[in-house]
Write a protein that holds these residues in place. Structure first.
Motif, mmCIF file in Angstrom:
data_model
loop_
_atom_site.group_PDB
_atom_site.id
_atom_site.type_symbol
_atom_site.label_atom_id
_atom_site.label_comp_id
_atom_site.label_asym_id
_atom_site.label_seq_id
_atom_site.Cartn_x
_atom_site.Cartn_y
_atom_site.Cartn_z
ATOM 1 N N ALA A 1 0.835 -1.206 0.000
ATOM 2 C CA ALA A 1 0.000 0.000 0.000
ATOM 3 C C ALA A 1 0.871 1.257 0.000
ATOM 4 O O ALA A 1 0.599 2.211 -0.739
ATOM 5 N N CYS A 2 1.907 1.268 0.807
ATOM 6 C CA CYS A 2 2.812 2.428 0.868
ATOM 7 C C CYS A 2 3.563 2.602 -0.441
ATOM 8 O O CYS A 2 3.761 3.735 -0.904
ATOM 9 N N ILE A 3 3.961 1.504 -1.061
ATOM 10 C CA ILE A 3 4.679 1.579 -2.329
ATOM 11 C C ILE A 3 3.776 2.172 -3.404
ATOM 12 O O ILE A 3 4.200 3.041 -4.171
ATOM 13 N N ASN B 1 -7.999 -2.457 -4.021
ATOM 14 C CA ASN B 1 -8.414 -3.192 -5.219
ATOM 15 C C ASN B 1 -7.215 -3.543 -6.101
ATOM 16 O O ASN B 1 -7.143 -4.650 -6.647
ATOM 17 N N ILE B 2 -6.279 -2.634 -6.251
ATOM 18 C CA ILE B 2 -5.075 -2.914 -7.046
ATOM 19 C C ILE B 2 -4.261 -4.031 -6.396
ATOM 20 O O ILE B 2 -3.822 -4.969 -7.064
ATOM 21 N N ILE B 3 -4.055 -3.929 -5.098
ATOM 22 C CA ILE B 3 -3.291 -4.962 -4.380
ATOM 23 C C ILE B 3 -3.927 -6.333 -4.566
ATOM 24 O O ILE B 3 -3.246 -7.315 -4.873
ATOM 25 N N ASN B 4 -5.231 -6.412 -4.395
ATOM 26 C CA ASN B 4 -5.903 -7.707 -4.530
ATOM 27 C C ASN B 4 -5.844 -8.232 -5.959
ATOM 28 O O ASN B 4 -5.715 -9.440 -6.179
ATOM 29 N N GLY C 1 -3.567 -14.338 -1.768
ATOM 30 C CA GLY C 1 -4.760 -14.154 -0.952
ATOM 31 C C GLY C 1 -5.352 -12.754 -1.020
ATOM 32 O O GLY C 1 -4.938 -11.913 -1.810
ATOM 33 N N TYR C 2 -6.321 -12.550 -0.155
ATOM 34 C CA TYR C 2 -7.088 -11.310 -0.123
ATOM 35 C C TYR C 2 -6.562 -10.388 0.971
ATOM 36 O O TYR C 2 -6.295 -10.825 2.090
ATOM 37 N N THR C 3 -6.424 -9.111 0.655
ATOM 38 C CA THR C 3 -6.018 -8.098 1.628
ATOM 39 C C THR C 3 -7.219 -7.202 1.912
ATOM 40 O O THR C 3 -7.724 -6.547 0.995
ATOM 41 N N PRO C 4 -7.702 -7.154 3.146
ATOM 42 C CA PRO C 4 -8.864 -6.317 3.457
ATOM 43 C C PRO C 4 -8.513 -4.825 3.509
ATOM 44 O O PRO C 4 -7.353 -4.451 3.761
#
Length: 134
Positions: free
Chosen positions: A69-71, A104-107, A118-121
């Motif tokens: 997220a920070c990146i 959404n991008i991470i997931n 996996g899923y990141t909330p």
């Protein structure tokens, strides 16, 4: 008769919605990735492998899950190693993205191109963003 038609319509609508979710549950993340990330990391996540690190089958995504997220929000500078290769390209920041868009991008990237992270909330992304080293 009218009730049967309405019932049939609702059933078909439910089937269409369920099918669209199963075919690509990360559709919003894919659209955001296409707009903000694909110019460097490419549509298939393979990047310009000699210049930019790949996201496809990337060990970096797995090993730095808490930093993603920070990146995305603040970019990245300095040497990193991805799948055994060193990269030292500058990734620009995307400060205009909302937390839910980053999620959404991470997931999407964590579950595409051979990645199975996996899923990141959203709450996890929010917590990560509060603790970024800017």
């Amino acid at each position: 008769m009218k009730d049967k038609i309405i019932g049939l319509f609702l059933l078909l609508l439910a089937i269409v919605i369920a099918e669209s979710c199963q075919s690509n549950p990360y559709k919003q993340g894919e659209a955001l990735y296409t707009n903000f990330c694909a110019s460097c990391h490419q549509a298939g996540g393979k990047s310009f492998e000699k210049l930019m690190p790949p996201l496809a089958q990337s060990d970096y995504l797995t090993e730095h899950k808490a930093d993603l997220a920070c990146i995305i929000r603040y970019g990245l500078e300095g040497e990193i190693t991805v799948n055994g290769k060193k990269y030292n390209a500058v990734m620009g920041e995307l400060p205009s993205l909302k937390e839910v868009e980053i999620t959404n991008i991470i997931n999407y990237i964590n579950n595409s191109w051979g990645n199975n992270n996996g899923y990141t909330p959203l709450k996890e992304v929010q917590k990560s963003l509060e603790n970024c080293d800017k």
